[in-house]
Design an enzyme around this catalytic site. Sequence first.
Site, PDB file in Angstrom:
ATOM      1  CE1 TYR A 139      50.399 -23.344  17.299  1.00  0.00           C
ATOM      2  CE2 TYR A 139      50.237 -21.967  15.347  1.00  0.00           C
ATOM      3  CZ  TYR A 139      49.829 -22.271  16.625  1.00  0.00           C
ATOM      4  OH  TYR A 139      48.852 -21.525  17.243  1.00  0.00           O
ATOM      5  N   GLY A 140      50.989 -25.210  12.395  1.00  0.00           N
ATOM      6  CA  GLY A 140      49.721 -24.997  11.677  1.00  0.00           C
ATOM      7  C   GLY A 140      49.082 -26.319  11.285  1.00  0.00           C
TER       8      GLY A 140
END
Length: 305
Positions: A139-140
Amino acid sequence: MRFVVTGAAGFIGSHLTDALLAQDHDVVAIDCFTDYYDPALKEDNAAAFDVARLDLAADELALDGFDGVFHLAGQPGVRSFGAVFDDYVRRNLVATQRVFESAARSGVRVVFASSSSVYGDAERYPTPEDARASPVSPYGITKLGCEQLASAYAKSFRLEAVVLRYFTVYGPRQRPDMALARVVDALARGASFELYGDGLQSRSFTYVADVVAATIAGMERAPVGALYNVGGGVEATMRDAIATLERVSGRTLDVVEKPTAAGDVRRTAADTGRIERELGWRAQTALADGLQAQWEWASVRVAAP
Ligand code: UGA
């Protein structure tokens, strides 16, 4: 002013849309109602306004005539390893690239909702914006990719972008997969809560109304190309937050201990000096007050027939 809000039926997007409408702006609210969590909750979030159903990764977004786009749509959630990665690529990278294309073509400012997760286990705390970005979750990584797309479109196509790194936002309508929403729900129903890790992981929890204020300030006043941390003033551990919610609710939480989740960071702590200096924004809401509001909102819903 005329704005587009993407992800307008989501947790933060719906509060932002409500606030813009209350300030008498024209808002085109967009969402594609993915099933990452129950879309009925998103219908409730957006009860006060109409939402256009648009899949930004596939459909055209026409931005001529607008004053700005708040791009909050995306695939959230830090626990993002495994087969779900396709969703992160499509809903974050592909969708955002298309929003930036359209915004650059129309000369429209974009405020992009990024994440504290781009820092990973940060090189220093509190973490300023110029600390090395080193995300530890898929996600990051996709959020950092979106930030880098903003820079690339700024350089080659004069995209006017402002990037906000939100830190663990909470409050009424918080996404049901997030920790505090689950704690509140467990307290209201008398169910158990699964705590990942030892509970001493900490976050710059940030109240949603403060995040909305920072987001509007970013659109109205941030210099072109600005990048800001949007973080609550005080860092708290999960155990602190749980204790506060127990006090607020007058109940005791049944905690079931589980292993640390892959992709989780141990700590986030926002250095918000830059946004304070440049936009005059700082978080106003104490954790106990914000959690009180979230508890009141959620407990009424659980009690409703
Ligand atoms: C949150 C959001 O979910 C992300 O979308 C956002 O980008 C990110 O903040 C951010 O700051 O940028 P996170 O800090 O992991 O991510 O927030 P929570 O999901 O509320 O988790 C907080 C902590 O509680 C984590 O350590 C997590 O592992 C833990 N947790 C979560 C539990 O112990 N039990 C659960 O059921 C859920």
